[in-house]
Design an enzyme around this catalytic site. Sequence first.
Site, PDB file in Angstrom:
ATOM      1  CG  ASP A 151      -2.143   0.832   1.040  1.00 11.92           C
ATOM      2  OD1 ASP A 151      -3.250   0.269   1.033  1.00 11.92           O
ATOM      3  OD2 ASP A 151      -2.011   2.066   0.864  1.00 11.92           O
ATOM      4  CB  CYS A 200     -20.663  -2.248  -1.863  1.00  8.07           C
ATOM      5  SG  CYS A 200     -18.979  -2.631  -1.471  1.00  8.07           S
TER       6      CYS A 200
HETATM    7  C1  UDX Z   1     -22.506  -5.700  -0.110  1.00  8.41           C
HETATM    8  C2  UDX Z   1     -22.662  -7.073  -0.831  1.00  8.41           C
HETATM    9  O1  UDX Z   1     -23.487  -7.932  -0.038  1.00  8.41           O
HETATM   10  C3  UDX Z   1     -21.311  -7.704  -1.117  1.00  8.41           C
HETATM   11  O2  UDX Z   1     -21.491  -8.914  -1.839  1.00  8.41           O
HETATM   12  C4  UDX Z   1     -20.508  -6.690  -1.938  1.00  8.41           C
HETATM   13  O3  UDX Z   1     -19.326  -7.180  -2.395  1.00  8.41           O
HETATM   14  C5  UDX Z   1     -20.316  -5.431  -1.122  1.00  8.41           C
HETATM   15  O4  UDX Z   1     -21.608  -4.888  -0.848  1.00  8.41           O
HETATM   16  P1  UDX Z   1     -22.165  -4.805   2.362  1.00  8.41           P
HETATM   17  O5  UDX Z   1     -22.226  -3.437   1.779  1.00  8.41           O
HETATM   18  O6  UDX Z   1     -21.130  -5.117   3.378  1.00  8.41           O
HETATM   19  O7  UDX Z   1     -21.994  -5.909   1.201  1.00  8.41           O
HETATM   20  O8  UDX Z   1     -23.561  -5.040   3.088  1.00  8.41           O
HETATM   21  P2  UDX Z   1     -24.822  -5.998   2.985  1.00  8.41           P
HETATM   22  O9  UDX Z   1     -24.867  -6.855   4.181  1.00  8.41           O
HETATM   23  O10 UDX Z   1     -24.938  -6.658   1.683  1.00  8.41           O
HETATM   24  O11 UDX Z   1     -25.984  -4.904   3.130  1.00  8.41           O
HETATM   25  C6  UDX Z   1     -26.067  -3.781   2.245  1.00  8.41           C
HETATM   26  C7  UDX Z   1     -27.142  -2.809   2.668  1.00  8.41           C
HETATM   27  O12 UDX Z   1     -28.433  -3.333   2.387  1.00  8.41           O
HETATM   28  C8  UDX Z   1     -27.158  -2.459   4.146  1.00  8.41           C
HETATM   29  O13 UDX Z   1     -27.397  -1.068   4.264  1.00  8.41           O
HETATM   30  C9  UDX Z   1     -28.328  -3.239   4.717  1.00  8.41           C
HETATM   31  O14 UDX Z   1     -28.911  -2.607   5.839  1.00  8.41           O
HETATM   32  C10 UDX Z   1     -29.274  -3.225   3.531  1.00  8.41           C
HETATM   33  N1  UDX Z   1     -30.209  -4.367   3.505  1.00  8.41           N
HETATM   34  C11 UDX Z   1     -29.744  -5.625   3.325  1.00  8.41           C
HETATM   35  C12 UDX Z   1     -31.571  -4.138   3.623  1.00  8.41           C
HETATM   36  O15 UDX Z   1     -32.021  -3.000   3.769  1.00  8.41           O
HETATM   37  N2  UDX Z   1     -32.439  -5.207   3.536  1.00  8.41           N
HETATM   38  C13 UDX Z   1     -32.002  -6.488   3.358  1.00  8.41           C
HETATM   39  O16 UDX Z   1     -32.841  -7.391   3.278  1.00  8.41           O
HETATM   40  C14 UDX Z   1     -30.602  -6.696   3.243  1.00  8.41           C
END
Ligand code: UDX
Length: 445
Positions: A30, A275
């Site tokens: 890094d 993401c």
């Molecule tokens: C996500 C993807 O899951 C992962 O595969 C990718 O590479 C990176 O982005 P992450 O951002 O860590 O991962 O969170 P994740 O657990 O997927 O939740 C994303 C968002 O969706 C959160 O804000 C969560 O609160 C929301 N969410 C998730 C909902 O509102 N409802 C759901 O049913 C699931």
Amino acid sequence: MKICIIGTGYVGLVTGTCFSEVGHRVICVDSDERKIAMLKRGEMPIYEVGLNELVQRNKGRGYLTFSTSIEEGVEKSDVIFICVGTPPKERGEADLSSVEKVARQIASFATSSKLVVEKSTVPVKTGEWIKRVFKMYNSQVDFDIASNPEFLREGSAVADFLNPDRIVIGVEKEGPADILKKIYEPIINHQFDPNLREPSSPHPVPLVVTDIQSAEIIKHASNSFLAMKISFINAISDICEKVGADIEKVAEGVGLDRRVGRHFLRAGLGFGGFCFPKDLQAFIKIAKDLNYDFTLLKEVERINKERPALLVKKIRDTLWIIKDKTIGILGLSFKPGTDDMRFAPSLKVISILQKEGARIKAYDPASMGKAKELLPGVVFVSDPYEVSEEANALVILTEWDEFKTLNFFRIKKLMVNPVIIDGRNMFDPLKMKELGFIYKCIGRG
Ligand code: UDX
């Protein structure tokens, strides 16, 4: 295998550490000297469940090393993973300047053939661009390019890396595919510490080998599809509210169809984090540049963006006037299990409430350190009961487990008005009513 990981953010550090855990020799590079110095001292720049132990273990046995020198990383490795950040630019497209810079540096330092793998989330055709950069800056050395997108969730990234639903590899020819298969073999066959194994993970892990463009699209399509599921269920929750139906039961009834699936059908405040919002925006822009107006995804984004205002409307509909009211906030991070505040819906909700003149008190088990910089004017307190003191309403924005066991008798006594607005549907509305609360949640008319 000798592997170099460039970029030690969430993706790079987890990838490098897990590769070393399954037996490869990994050097993580890094340009941030502070971060590398920390890692060399055995300190972690990020918190991720299980990561610290694996870093210490593999650093200790010499399988995992850290450096600020790309030259050293390139020289010592046969396979190089690019894991640098691709943050959003003003109009939504991903900023690829770090990817391009790293590609130039790899080209200038390589003296023997290398396999370069893009793991950062990038627009389709980035692989082609990287290849052109190698040709432009070093025509003496043979470079192979591959795409190997990550699907790691914050908070469970180590478990996700070692127990994936699938591994996607995009290549131009067989040789690089064989190298990547060899690298992933211990993960495909779960040949690692049984304590790190998740029984639900498919065995062996399915491997999707395809061309580079398809692999790049798989990443954006996957995240967009999951975001679409969330916005879909949130739109259905709006309809449930209007007719007095229960979104929790509707989601269960729909999700039990295996063609749909139960996951990502939790209605609430919508998706945040670094993401989904960024990848969705980038995919819409990529489609636009290809002359495809992706209105479906624009709608997914629109539905998501209106969630915070709809939640504030529930507060207004209960308290009438928000000005001069004390609103207690429970939960700030974009989801539980992380201190990440990036694109957290709480930022938007609090900003609307402050504009309307509310006094905000807030508590989060993990993210208050980060939130303090982002939320001027908010009073941060040390537990949920302090949040409740003198509050006209309590608003739940992140579904932390510790909120499930709160003493609501105590909370009711502390509050001015027994009002709870639950943006994450954590509680049974009937029970909350029995406890004497005015309880409003999402899609449960
Ligand atoms: C996500 C993807 O899951 C992962 O595969 C990718 O590479 C990176 O982005 P992450 O951002 O860590 O991962 O969170 P994740 O657990 O997927 O939740 C994303 C968002 O969706 C959160 O804000 C969560 O609160 C929301 N969410 C998730 C909902 O509102 N409802 C759901 O049913 C699931």
